[in-house]
Each structure stands twice: as C-alpha cells, then as structure tokens.
Design an enzyme around this catalytic site. Structure first.
Site, PDB file in Angstrom:
ATOM      1  N   GLU A   1       4.356  -6.497  -7.732  1.00 63.22           N
ATOM      2  CA  GLU A   1       3.354  -5.894  -8.618  1.00 63.22           C
ATOM      3  C   GLU A   1       3.760  -5.993 -10.092  1.00 63.22           C
ATOM      4  O   GLU A   1       2.914  -6.230 -10.955  1.00 63.22           O
ATOM      5  CB  GLU A   1       3.121  -4.439  -8.206  1.00 63.22           C
ATOM      6  CG  GLU A   1       2.433  -4.340  -6.842  1.00 63.22           C
ATOM      7  CD  GLU A   1       2.213  -2.915  -6.363  1.00 63.22           C
ATOM      8  OE1 GLU A   1       2.596  -1.956  -7.078  1.00 63.22           O
ATOM      9  OE2 GLU A   1       1.638  -2.749  -5.274  1.00 63.22           O
TER      10      GLU A   1
ATOM     11  N   LYS B   1      -5.519   4.696 -13.630  1.00 65.69           N
ATOM     12  CA  LYS B   1      -6.800   4.112 -13.205  1.00 65.69           C
ATOM     13  C   LYS B   1      -7.946   4.496 -14.158  1.00 65.69           C
ATOM     14  O   LYS B   1      -7.795   5.403 -14.991  1.00 65.69           O
ATOM     15  CB  LYS B   1      -7.089   4.573 -11.771  1.00 65.69           C
ATOM     16  CG  LYS B   1      -6.059   4.039 -10.752  1.00 65.69           C
ATOM     17  CD  LYS B   1      -6.514   4.299  -9.312  1.00 65.69           C
ATOM     18  CE  LYS B   1      -5.488   3.779  -8.307  1.00 65.69           C
ATOM     19  NZ  LYS B   1      -5.995   3.889  -6.909  1.00 65.69           N
TER      20      LYS B   1
ATOM     21  N   ARG C   1       6.203   8.187  -7.137  1.00 62.37           N
ATOM     22  CA  ARG C   1       5.308   8.595  -6.040  1.00 62.37           C
ATOM     23  C   ARG C   1       5.271  10.119  -5.894  1.00 62.37           C
ATOM     24  O   ARG C   1       4.223  10.701  -5.601  1.00 62.37           O
ATOM     25  CB  ARG C   1       5.693   7.892  -4.739  1.00 62.37           C
ATOM     26  CG  ARG C   1       5.372   6.397  -4.822  1.00 62.37           C
ATOM     27  CD  ARG C   1       5.665   5.653  -3.544  1.00 62.37           C
ATOM     28  NE  ARG C   1       4.710   5.962  -2.492  1.00 62.37           N
ATOM     29  CZ  ARG C   1       3.492   5.425  -2.400  1.00 62.37           C
ATOM     30  NH1 ARG C   1       3.066   4.572  -3.316  1.00 62.37           N
ATOM     31  NH2 ARG C   1       2.705   5.732  -1.403  1.00 62.37           N
TER      32      ARG C   1
ATOM     33  N   ASN D   1      -8.446   8.129  -7.905  1.00 62.81           N
ATOM     34  CA  ASN D   1      -7.292   9.009  -7.694  1.00 62.81           C
ATOM     35  C   ASN D   1      -6.246   8.896  -8.802  1.00 62.81           C
ATOM     36  O   ASN D   1      -5.065   9.132  -8.583  1.00 62.81           O
ATOM     37  CB  ASN D   1      -6.692   8.790  -6.292  1.00 62.81           C
ATOM     38  CG  ASN D   1      -6.047   7.433  -6.118  1.00 62.81           C
ATOM     39  OD1 ASN D   1      -6.234   6.548  -6.939  1.00 62.81           O
ATOM     40  ND2 ASN D   1      -5.282   7.267  -5.055  1.00 62.81           N
TER      41      ASN D   1
ATOM     42  N   THR E   1      -2.071  10.207  -1.767  1.00 60.91           N
ATOM     43  CA  THR E   1      -3.143   9.274  -2.144  1.00 60.91           C
ATOM     44  C   THR E   1      -4.490   9.980  -2.256  1.00 60.91           C
ATOM     45  O   THR E   1      -5.259   9.736  -3.181  1.00 60.91           O
ATOM     46  CB  THR E   1      -3.256   8.152  -1.080  1.00 60.91           C
ATOM     47  OG1 THR E   1      -1.969   7.535  -0.956  1.00 60.91           O
ATOM     48  CG2 THR E   1      -4.275   7.104  -1.475  1.00 60.91           C
TER      49      THR E   1
ATOM     50  N   ARG F   1      -2.241  13.513  -9.174  1.00 61.50           N
ATOM     51  CA  ARG F   1      -3.520  13.402  -8.469  1.00 61.50           C
ATOM     52  C   ARG F   1      -4.165  14.757  -8.250  1.00 61.50           C
ATOM     53  O   ARG F   1      -5.392  14.897  -8.361  1.00 61.50           O
ATOM     54  CB  ARG F   1      -3.332  12.637  -7.162  1.00 61.50           C
ATOM     55  CG  ARG F   1      -3.176  11.128  -7.414  1.00 61.50           C
ATOM     56  CD  ARG F   1      -2.603  10.430  -6.248  1.00 61.50           C
ATOM     57  NE  ARG F   1      -2.638   8.969  -6.360  1.00 61.50           N
ATOM     58  CZ  ARG F   1      -1.881   8.161  -5.631  1.00 61.50           C
ATOM     59  NH1 ARG F   1      -1.044   8.659  -4.745  1.00 61.50           N
ATOM     60  NH2 ARG F   1      -1.958   6.864  -5.790  1.00 61.50           N
TER      61      ARG F   1
ATOM     62  N   TYR G   1      -4.801  -6.081  -4.932  1.00 61.77           N
ATOM     63  CA  TYR G   1      -4.946  -5.299  -3.695  1.00 61.77           C
ATOM     64  C   TYR G   1      -5.140  -6.187  -2.462  1.00 61.77           C
ATOM     65  O   TYR G   1      -5.702  -5.726  -1.454  1.00 61.77           O
ATOM     66  CB  TYR G   1      -6.116  -4.329  -3.833  1.00 61.77           C
ATOM     67  CG  TYR G   1      -5.804  -3.106  -4.675  1.00 61.77           C
ATOM     68  CD1 TYR G   1      -4.805  -2.204  -4.297  1.00 61.77           C
ATOM     69  CD2 TYR G   1      -6.516  -2.831  -5.846  1.00 61.77           C
ATOM     70  CE1 TYR G   1      -4.524  -1.076  -5.054  1.00 61.77           C
ATOM     71  CE2 TYR G   1      -6.240  -1.698  -6.609  1.00 61.77           C
ATOM     72  CZ  TYR G   1      -5.245  -0.830  -6.202  1.00 61.77           C
ATOM     73  OH  TYR G   1      -4.968   0.283  -6.953  1.00 61.77           O
TER      74      TYR G   1
ATOM     75  N   PHE H   1     -12.477   0.080   2.773  1.00 59.91           N
ATOM     76  CA  PHE H   1     -12.637   0.594   1.416  1.00 59.91           C
ATOM     77  C   PHE H   1     -12.372  -0.458   0.335  1.00 59.91           C
ATOM     78  O   PHE H   1     -12.402  -0.148  -0.862  1.00 59.91           O
ATOM     79  CB  PHE H   1     -11.736   1.819   1.203  1.00 59.91           C
ATOM     80  CG  PHE H   1     -10.264   1.565   1.450  1.00 59.91           C
ATOM     81  CD1 PHE H   1      -9.453   0.977   0.493  1.00 59.91           C
ATOM     82  CD2 PHE H   1      -9.676   1.954   2.660  1.00 59.91           C
ATOM     83  CE1 PHE H   1      -8.104   0.757   0.716  1.00 59.91           C
ATOM     84  CE2 PHE H   1      -8.316   1.734   2.897  1.00 59.91           C
ATOM     85  CZ  PHE H   1      -7.535   1.131   1.916  1.00 59.91           C
TER      86      PHE H   1
HETATM   87  P1  CMP Z   1      -3.555   2.928  -4.472  1.00 60.45           P
HETATM   88  O1  CMP Z   1      -2.187   3.506  -4.550  1.00 60.45           O
HETATM   89  O2  CMP Z   1      -4.086   2.325  -5.724  1.00 60.45           O
HETATM   90  O3  CMP Z   1      -3.568   1.820  -3.317  1.00 60.45           O
HETATM   91  C1  CMP Z   1      -4.739   1.495  -2.603  1.00 60.45           C
HETATM   92  C2  CMP Z   1      -5.879   2.401  -2.929  1.00 60.45           C
HETATM   93  O4  CMP Z   1      -6.962   2.369  -2.042  1.00 60.45           O
HETATM   94  C3  CMP Z   1      -5.410   3.833  -2.925  1.00 60.45           C
HETATM   95  O5  CMP Z   1      -4.561   4.077  -4.020  1.00 60.45           O
HETATM   96  C4  CMP Z   1      -6.755   4.578  -2.919  1.00 60.45           C
HETATM   97  O6  CMP Z   1      -7.245   4.768  -4.233  1.00 60.45           O
HETATM   98  C5  CMP Z   1      -7.704   3.584  -2.221  1.00 60.45           C
HETATM   99  N1  CMP Z   1      -8.178   4.062  -0.919  1.00 60.45           N
HETATM  100  C6  CMP Z   1      -9.460   4.313  -0.595  1.00 60.45           C
HETATM  101  N2  CMP Z   1      -9.574   4.717   0.664  1.00 60.45           N
HETATM  102  C7  CMP Z   1      -8.322   4.732   1.183  1.00 60.45           C
HETATM  103  C8  CMP Z   1      -7.785   5.064   2.468  1.00 60.45           C
HETATM  104  N3  CMP Z   1      -8.551   5.475   3.467  1.00 60.45           N
HETATM  105  N4  CMP Z   1      -6.442   4.956   2.625  1.00 60.45           N
HETATM  106  C9  CMP Z   1      -5.644   4.524   1.624  1.00 60.45           C
HETATM  107  N5  CMP Z   1      -6.105   4.193   0.390  1.00 60.45           N
HETATM  108  C10 CMP Z   1      -7.433   4.304   0.178  1.00 60.45           C
END
Ligand code: CMP
Length: 141
Positions: A127, A10, A86, A113, A92, A103, A50, A58
């Site tokens: 994807e 990212k 993962r 993240n 996350t 992370r 997304y 968010f």
């Molecule tokens: P990613 O794996 O890119 O997939 C969705 C993204 O949403 C996640 O990583 C986070 O960067 C972002 N995000 C922000 N807030 C939340 C949340 N509450 N739960 C999950 N993902 C979140």
C-alpha cells in the site's frame, strides 16, 4: 520494531474538516508522518488499491465512496506502527468501534468509516508503494 504503515483519511472525514484532529491522534500516539498527499482518487486507482476485495458485495459501494471526494494519504512511521494505527482507528464498523477511537468519534457507516490503515506488514509494503515512491518518503529518525 519500527514499522511503516499506510493511512488514508477517507472522503467523509476530509469533508468534516477533521484532518488535523486525526493527525494529532497519530502524533500523540508517537507515530510520525513521513509522507503525505491529498488526492481525488480515480475509479481505476481506487479499484487497484482495493483489488483484494474485488469479489466482495460491497466493492462497488466502497470504490464509489472512495472516489466521491478527496482523500488524505499518509505514511506513518513508528514502533509497531501498523497495530498502533489500527488501535487508534477502532473496529471497521464504527458501530462496533470502541469509544475514543477515530471511527467511533468521526465515522457514520462501514463504508464512510473515516480512515483506512494497512492490516499487516505485507499489505503495508504494497500500500505504501501504491501511493509513494521511495523519494517521496522522508525518514525522520
Ligand atoms: P478499509 O480499511 O478501507 O478496507 C476495506 C473497506 O471496505 C473497509 O475499510 C470498509 O470501509 C469497507 N467495507 C464495507 N463493507 C464491509 C464489510 N462487510 N466488511 C469489511 N469491510 C467493509
């Protein structure tokens, strides 16, 4: 089984200049980079990627962040690649990520993240195809 997964480094991690450090973690874990490109996502491309989160509170912050600078997008191939990636990334929310994960080591917040990885075989297929044509992927055996 041998799998492919989509990984995105990212904008926060690209800006920290740690693409190479993250690639080294993939390689040391036995994952092979079989496709890669750097892109500055448009709002439309980020929102499409997304789309499953469209109704989440968010969504705006997430797509705004993902378009804030270039990202590095790659296809990783290897035994159990989806789960291995993962595990390398950690939780996350970086505050909950285990020490030694991408992370925990490079990320500041749940939006910034550092990395994305496909969460299932179905999302990996979608994807990978969202970013790469079949002719852009180079199986390496
Ligand atoms: P990613 O794996 O890119 O997939 C969705 C993204 O949403 C996640 O990583 C986070 O960067 C972002 N995000 C922000 N807030 C939340 C949340 N509450 N739960 C999950 N993902 C979140």
């Amino acid at each position: 089984a041998t799998e492919r997964t989509l990984s995105i480094i990212k904008p926060d991690a690209v800006s920290k200049n740690v693409i190479g450090e993250i690639y080294t973690r993939f390689e040391k874990a036995g994952l092979k980079i079989v496709a890669a490109k750097m892109i500055h996502l448009s709002q439309e491309k980020a929102e499409g990627f997304y789309a499953e989160h469209k109704e989440r509170p968010f969504f705006g912050a997430l797509t705004g962040f993902m378009t804030s600078g270039p990202v590095m997008v790659q296809v990783l191939e290897g035994e159990n690649a989806i789960a291995v990636n993962r595990d390398l990334m950690g939780a996350t929310n970086p505050k909950e990520a285990e020490a030694g994960t991408i992370r925990a080591d490079f990320a500041e917040s749940i939006d910034a993240n550092a990395a994305h990885g496909s969460d299932s075989a179905e999302s990996a297929e979608r994807e990978v195809a969202y970013f790469f044509g079949a002719d852009e992927i180079c199986p390496r055996g």
